[in-house]
Design an enzyme around this catalytic site. Sequence first.
Site, PDB file in Angstrom:
ATOM      1  N   SER A  43    -136.506  37.120 -17.513  1.00 26.25           N
ATOM      2  CA  SER A  43    -137.724  37.361 -16.996  1.00 26.25           C
ATOM      3  C   SER A  43    -138.469  38.439 -17.962  1.00 26.25           C
ATOM      4  O   SER A  43    -138.685  39.607 -18.078  1.00 26.25           O
ATOM      5  CB  SER A  43    -137.138  38.477 -15.868  1.00 26.25           C
ATOM      6  OG  SER A  43    -136.703  39.580 -16.126  1.00 26.25           O
ATOM      7  N   HIS A 156    -131.561  36.015 -12.881  1.00 26.19           N
ATOM      8  CA  HIS A 156    -130.285  36.217 -13.525  1.00 26.19           C
ATOM      9  C   HIS A 156    -129.165  35.445 -12.692  1.00 26.19           C
ATOM     10  O   HIS A 156    -128.088  35.226 -13.147  1.00 26.19           O
ATOM     11  CB  HIS A 156    -130.048  37.378 -14.224  1.00 26.19           C
ATOM     12  CG  HIS A 156    -130.880  37.871 -15.030  1.00 26.19           C
ATOM     13  ND1 HIS A 156    -130.875  39.355 -15.623  1.00 26.19           N
ATOM     14  CD2 HIS A 156    -131.636  37.214 -15.825  1.00 26.19           C
ATOM     15  CE1 HIS A 156    -131.814  39.279 -16.541  1.00 26.19           C
ATOM     16  NE2 HIS A 156    -132.458  38.124 -16.596  1.00 26.19           N
ATOM     17  N   GLU A 166    -130.782  43.823 -11.376  1.00 28.85           N
ATOM     18  CA  GLU A 166    -129.845  44.532 -12.008  1.00 28.85           C
ATOM     19  C   GLU A 166    -129.362  45.676 -11.210  1.00 28.85           C
ATOM     20  O   GLU A 166    -130.084  46.487 -11.020  1.00 28.85           O
ATOM     21  CB  GLU A 166    -130.145  44.823 -13.506  1.00 28.85           C
ATOM     22  CG  GLU A 166    -130.552  43.531 -14.228  1.00 28.85           C
ATOM     23  CD  GLU A 166    -131.048  43.871 -15.764  1.00 28.85           C
ATOM     24  OE1 GLU A 166    -130.965  45.121 -16.005  1.00 28.85           O
ATOM     25  OE2 GLU A 166    -131.731  43.017 -16.221  1.00 28.85           O
ATOM     26  N   GLU A 207    -125.690  38.012 -16.973  1.00 25.10           N
ATOM     27  CA  GLU A 207    -125.584  39.377 -17.825  1.00 25.10           C
ATOM     28  C   GLU A 207    -123.893  39.734 -17.548  1.00 25.10           C
ATOM     29  O   GLU A 207    -123.582  40.868 -17.895  1.00 25.10           O
ATOM     30  CB  GLU A 207    -126.504  40.341 -17.512  1.00 25.10           C
ATOM     31  CG  GLU A 207    -127.758  39.830 -17.996  1.00 25.10           C
ATOM     32  CD  GLU A 207    -128.828  41.021 -17.954  1.00 25.10           C
ATOM     33  OE1 GLU A 207    -128.576  42.037 -17.483  1.00 25.10           O
ATOM     34  OE2 GLU A 207    -129.867  40.764 -18.730  1.00 25.10           O
ATOM     35  N   ASP A 244    -132.577  47.814 -12.009  1.00 22.25           N
ATOM     36  CA  ASP A 244    -133.701  47.148 -12.407  1.00 22.25           C
ATOM     37  C   ASP A 244    -133.985  46.039 -11.577  1.00 22.25           C
ATOM     38  O   ASP A 244    -133.684  44.931 -11.651  1.00 22.25           O
ATOM     39  CB  ASP A 244    -133.619  46.348 -13.934  1.00 22.25           C
ATOM     40  CG  ASP A 244    -134.695  45.780 -14.493  1.00 22.25           C
ATOM     41  OD1 ASP A 244    -135.774  45.981 -13.905  1.00 22.25           O
ATOM     42  OD2 ASP A 244    -134.779  45.148 -15.360  1.00 22.25           O
ATOM     43  N   GLU A 287    -136.005  51.033 -13.330  1.00 24.12           N
ATOM     44  CA  GLU A 287    -136.466  50.438 -14.256  1.00 24.12           C
ATOM     45  C   GLU A 287    -137.416  49.128 -13.510  1.00 24.12           C
ATOM     46  O   GLU A 287    -136.899  48.498 -12.506  1.00 24.12           O
ATOM     47  CB  GLU A 287    -135.616  49.560 -15.284  1.00 24.12           C
ATOM     48  CG  GLU A 287    -136.259  48.712 -16.270  1.00 24.12           C
ATOM     49  CD  GLU A 287    -135.259  48.059 -16.920  1.00 24.12           C
ATOM     50  OE1 GLU A 287    -134.104  48.436 -17.175  1.00 24.12           O
ATOM     51  OE2 GLU A 287    -135.516  46.793 -17.425  1.00 24.12           O
ATOM     52  N   ASP A 314    -140.423  48.393 -18.463  1.00 21.74           N
ATOM     53  CA  ASP A 314    -139.969  46.957 -19.277  1.00 21.74           C
ATOM     54  C   ASP A 314    -141.186  46.304 -19.624  1.00 21.74           C
ATOM     55  O   ASP A 314    -141.918  46.404 -20.330  1.00 21.74           O
ATOM     56  CB  ASP A 314    -138.731  46.507 -18.649  1.00 21.74           C
ATOM     57  CG  ASP A 314    -138.413  45.421 -19.447  1.00 21.74           C
ATOM     58  OD1 ASP A 314    -138.644  45.095 -20.475  1.00 21.74           O
ATOM     59  OD2 ASP A 314    -137.384  44.782 -18.758  1.00 21.74           O
ATOM     60  N   LYS A 339    -136.585  46.889 -26.464  1.00 12.47           N
ATOM     61  CA  LYS A 339    -136.017  45.327 -26.821  1.00 12.47           C
ATOM     62  C   LYS A 339    -137.000  44.754 -27.897  1.00 12.47           C
ATOM     63  O   LYS A 339    -138.101  44.838 -28.176  1.00 12.47           O
ATOM     64  CB  LYS A 339    -136.481  44.666 -25.646  1.00 12.47           C
ATOM     65  CG  LYS A 339    -135.607  44.459 -24.183  1.00 12.47           C
ATOM     66  CD  LYS A 339    -136.370  43.748 -23.340  1.00 12.47           C
ATOM     67  CE  LYS A 339    -135.619  43.688 -22.115  1.00 12.47           C
ATOM     68  NZ  LYS A 339    -136.375  43.233 -20.932  1.00 12.47           N
ATOM     69  N   HIS A 367    -130.456  44.926 -24.277  1.00 16.63           N
ATOM     70  CA  HIS A 367    -130.052  43.561 -24.609  1.00 16.63           C
ATOM     71  C   HIS A 367    -131.346  42.405 -24.109  1.00 16.63           C
ATOM     72  O   HIS A 367    -131.989  43.059 -23.185  1.00 16.63           O
ATOM     73  CB  HIS A 367    -128.703  42.954 -24.311  1.00 16.63           C
ATOM     74  CG  HIS A 367    -128.437  43.247 -22.680  1.00 16.63           C
ATOM     75  ND1 HIS A 367    -127.607  42.495 -22.429  1.00 16.63           N
ATOM     76  CD2 HIS A 367    -129.125  43.873 -21.840  1.00 16.63           C
ATOM     77  CE1 HIS A 367    -127.604  42.635 -21.056  1.00 16.63           C
ATOM     78  NE2 HIS A 367    -128.542  43.255 -20.651  1.00 16.63           N
ATOM     79  N   LYS A 390    -128.342  49.479 -22.167  1.00 14.20           N
ATOM     80  CA  LYS A 390    -127.617  48.548 -21.062  1.00 14.20           C
ATOM     81  C   LYS A 390    -127.647  47.145 -21.915  1.00 14.20           C
ATOM     82  O   LYS A 390    -128.331  46.633 -22.542  1.00 14.20           O
ATOM     83  CB  LYS A 390    -128.813  48.250 -19.947  1.00 14.20           C
ATOM     84  CG  LYS A 390    -130.086  47.588 -20.187  1.00 14.20           C
ATOM     85  CD  LYS A 390    -130.679  47.108 -19.061  1.00 14.20           C
ATOM     86  CE  LYS A 390    -132.099  46.574 -19.185  1.00 14.20           C
ATOM     87  NZ  LYS A 390    -132.635  45.939 -18.080  1.00 14.20           N
TER      88      LYS A 390
END
Length: 429
Positions: A43, A156, A166, A207, A244, A287, A314, A339, A367, A390
């Site tokens: 994403s 994900h 998330e 994840e 998130d 987030e 993000d 990131k 990550h 995270k």
Amino acid sequence: MSFVLEKVTAREILDSRGNPTIEIEAFTSDDQMARASVPSGASTGSREAVERRDGDKKRFGGKGVRDAVNSVNTEICGAVKGTDVREQRQLDNLLLALDGTENKSRLGANAILGVSLAAARLAAQNTRQSLWRYLGGLQANLLPVPCMNIINGGVHARGQGADFQEFMIAPHGAPTLAEAVRQGNEVYQALRLLLLEKNLSTAVGDEGGFAPSVSSNREPLEFIVHAIEKAGYRPGEDISICIDPASSEFYRDGRYHLHSEGSALSAQEMTDYYAGLMDDFPIVLLEDGLAEDDWAGWKYLYQQLGSRAELVGDDLFVTNVKYIRRGIEEELASAALIKLNQIGTLSETLDAVALCHQYGWGTFMSHRSGETTDTFIADLTVALRAGHLKTGAPCRGERVEKYNQLMRIEQSLGNNAHYAGFQTFVHRG
Ligand code: PGA
Ligand code: ZN
């Protein structure tokens, strides 16, 4: 011991999603070698530095990175030969100039970042220091709160689960990082049993978190609070929740489309929705609550909820000082996600973190959903005193390897290690 970069070489390897990615080896003139590999997002923000892929459908469905590998082995290798691996900025600037584009699209941010990180690791190795100590010096003693993603949704979970991407737990009440990892894992295992009891799937997403099919975005939060209690901890006191939603993924035509709930909300309605979640659940971090292009929405979100949770950008900031600066000036958030591969060099990542810290912003290290077993971000988090990171569930090799590395660092710091705890989450308003 030599610090003269003699050679960089690259190869194509596989990441945790089974897609190709780049691995770099850097050598000094006395034949010492260090290695680094590069992760990949699903994403991704539209303003991220460009990950270069071959596009040749006959190999890996177009996802191969052979062109990036060739650039490292020829052009980049020729250009960096002779540089001092301790002069990180000089090396990174050289790579930027060589690429010549704003978004690193010519050589590829994946190729550039791999070289940048391998060189840093080589410098640490040849100065006989651990990476975290080399990067952070004597200030590197703050162990982060591990924000573990235990329920995966969105892309994900391939659209099978919640809209939100998330659902993380933050064991901020633990006395040490190692204890936080243990607590997080106990909650993860308790959650698995709860899902089994309800006949829900315990298959995991990208994840490592579970990806059950649910009928709302509240349901995962209810499961998590229940799992925290079942594991013997107090929600909000010992362990809180971070989310998130990765809302750019479900933002279209000015509305946030929550498929699991059959609604399409404006930015204000979405903010009210989050406020309701914060009323009912111990959420300390949100987030990408709103989309990467919804700057006006972010302003409202921050005014409403900045005092209740850390608000992290993000896709909005993509680890780029240009966008973070705008966020600071316009008061849009209280933290940036960090990131490495969003921006593409170590030096630019250091700049993004320094800017945040200068203005009292949080830095949430991260990550990517497609990872390798490289643990660079664990060391970097300690080095930069980022306070929280995270890196997925306490499950799957590429995720746990980062948590394991943090436990190694904590152990080697001994009594000098300090666990970040609750105050790492920036609440302002
Ligand atoms: P990605 O997602 O690595 O798939 O881009 C991570 C995130 O949105 O934080
Ligand atoms: Zn995100």
